[in-house]
Design an enzyme around this catalytic site. Structure first.
Site, PDB file in Angstrom:
ATOM      1  N   LYS A 201       0.660  -0.853   0.338  1.00 34.88           N
ATOM      2  CA  LYS A 201      -0.278   0.125  -0.402  1.00 34.88           C
ATOM      3  C   LYS A 201       1.048   1.274   0.188  1.00 34.88           C
ATOM      4  O   LYS A 201       1.108   1.317   0.916  1.00 34.88           O
ATOM      5  CB  LYS A 201      -1.202   0.212   1.080  1.00 34.88           C
ATOM      6  CG  LYS A 201      -2.176   1.216   1.450  1.00 34.88           C
ATOM      7  CD  LYS A 201      -2.427   1.042   2.366  1.00 34.88           C
ATOM      8  CE  LYS A 201      -3.757   2.105   2.919  1.00 34.88           C
ATOM      9  NZ  LYS A 201      -4.910   2.021   4.197  1.00 34.88           N
ATOM     10  N   LYS A 254      -1.939  -1.613  -3.597  1.00 32.12           N
ATOM     11  CA  LYS A 254      -2.767  -0.546  -4.021  1.00 32.12           C
ATOM     12  C   LYS A 254      -2.007   1.010  -4.157  1.00 32.12           C
ATOM     13  O   LYS A 254      -1.326   0.302  -2.726  1.00 32.12           O
ATOM     14  CB  LYS A 254      -3.339  -0.594  -1.765  1.00 32.12           C
ATOM     15  CG  LYS A 254      -4.692   0.637  -2.898  1.00 32.12           C
ATOM     16  CD  LYS A 254      -5.706   0.512  -0.513  1.00 32.12           C
ATOM     17  CE  LYS A 254      -6.503   2.010  -1.043  1.00 32.12           C
ATOM     18  NZ  LYS A 254      -7.210   2.180   0.609  1.00 32.12           N
TER      19      LYS A 254
END
Length: 334
Positions: A201, A254
């Site tokens: 992330k 992400k």
């Protein structure tokens, strides 16, 4: 006149031939649709920066779940906006918390629905960070306490599993979060509940609309000390490898669009399912351009999602999911 020995266009000549040899197939089974649940009554409030995405109170959530099912989707990711916030995000792990109540309701209305619970503290803390913040008197700075945060994230995951979540999706990027949550779930008897780790992330600029949706903007500083530097690729392997070792069942990248190279790398290096999160700003940019007549929304969305799957995504979390599912079965949403 001489001709090339190989005529590649033979296999592009008709729609039927193109369909016959298509390498990447996108289906509604690939999608997870995020839902935002809030307190109050009779709330269905469009999120201004996410056109077509709404905050729902629990009494209006059922109509959204029914629409998700009608669209042909089978999986949702639940985010909650609490009534109150505090320094440790205590409503994140309350048995009667907004996420826990939503999970129970969804499982009652649609028992076969795969319910994924976002496991983080940022929406629930008054400071907006993903863990417990301690102030370092020596330096005068505020830092997120990794290990103290793990204790609360474990409590959150267990409460979500107790409510009926099929999959825990920890998005906090604390070191050791998969191992801590796996141990906690197992000790509580939830051996069958899977962990979809936000393994990679990035500290991205693509999260802006989500922070409006989840009311999770940090009140000071940023998240660069625990989310990844967008310039780094090899570091993603170390993050993912740690999560595999600690017991993750799925690995997420992400955001998606700016990190398809990272997604492809994880698919090549690991044998776990890989998840792409098609995040809020990626969605909002398409919606804004479509609203201005600058592009064909349907064509752009399906091409983008196909690109994520081609890069290696087994699962795609996307705010486009309901529309994409209907487009894939030939419906005209205009």
């Amino acid at each position: 006149m001489s001709f090339p020995i190989t005529r590649h266009r033979r296999l592009r000549r008709t729609a039927g031939i193109r369909s016959l040899i298509r390498e990447t197939m996108l289906t509604s089974n690939d999608f997870i649709y995020p839902v935002f649940v809030t307190h109050g009554e009779n709330v269905k409030e469009e999120i201004s920066s996410l056109p077509g995405v709404y905050h729902y109170s629990l009494d209006r959530l059922r109509e959204e779940i029914e629409d998700i099912v009608a669209a042909g989707l089978a999986s949702v990711l639940v985010f909650g906006i609490p009534e109150t916030k505090d320094a440790i995000g205590s409503s994140a792990f309350a048995n009667d918390g907004i996420v826990q109540r939503a999970i129970r309701s969804i499982k009652e209305w649609a028992p076969e629905m795969v319910v994924v619970a976002d496991t983080c503290l940022c929406q629930f803390t008054d400071h907006g960070h993903c863990g417990v913040v301690h102030h370092d008197e020596a330096t005068g700075t505020a830092v997120v306490d990794n290990d103290h945060s793990l204790e609360l994230l474990v409590k959150t995951a267990i409460s979500q599993a107790e409510a009926g979540a099929d999959i825990i999706a920890p998005s906090n990027m604390m070191d050791g979060f998969v191992a801590a949550i796996r141990e906690g779930l197992d000790e509580a008897g939830y051996h069958e509940v899977a962990i979809m780790s936000y393994s990679v992330k990035y500290a991205s600029a693509f999260y802006g609309p989500f922070r409006e949706a989840a009311h999770s903007t940090p009140q000071f500083g940023d998240r660069k000390t625990y989310q990844m530097d967008p310039a780094n690729k090899r570091e993603a392997l170390r993050e993912a490898d740690s999560d595999v070792t600690e017991g993750a069942d799925m690995l997420m990248v992400k955001p998606a669009l700016a990190y398809l190279d990272v997604l492809a790398m994880l698919k090549e290096q690991f044998d776990l399912p890989v998840v792409a999160y098609n995040v809020s700003a990626e969605y909002s940019m398409v919606k804004a351009a479509a609203a201005n007549g600058w592009l064909n929304e349907r064509a752009i969305v399906l091409e983008t999602l196909t690109g994520m799957k081609r890069a290696g995504a087994d699962i795609i979390i996307t705010y486009h999911a309901k529309d994409a599912a209907r487009w894939l079965r030939g419906e005209d949403l205009q």
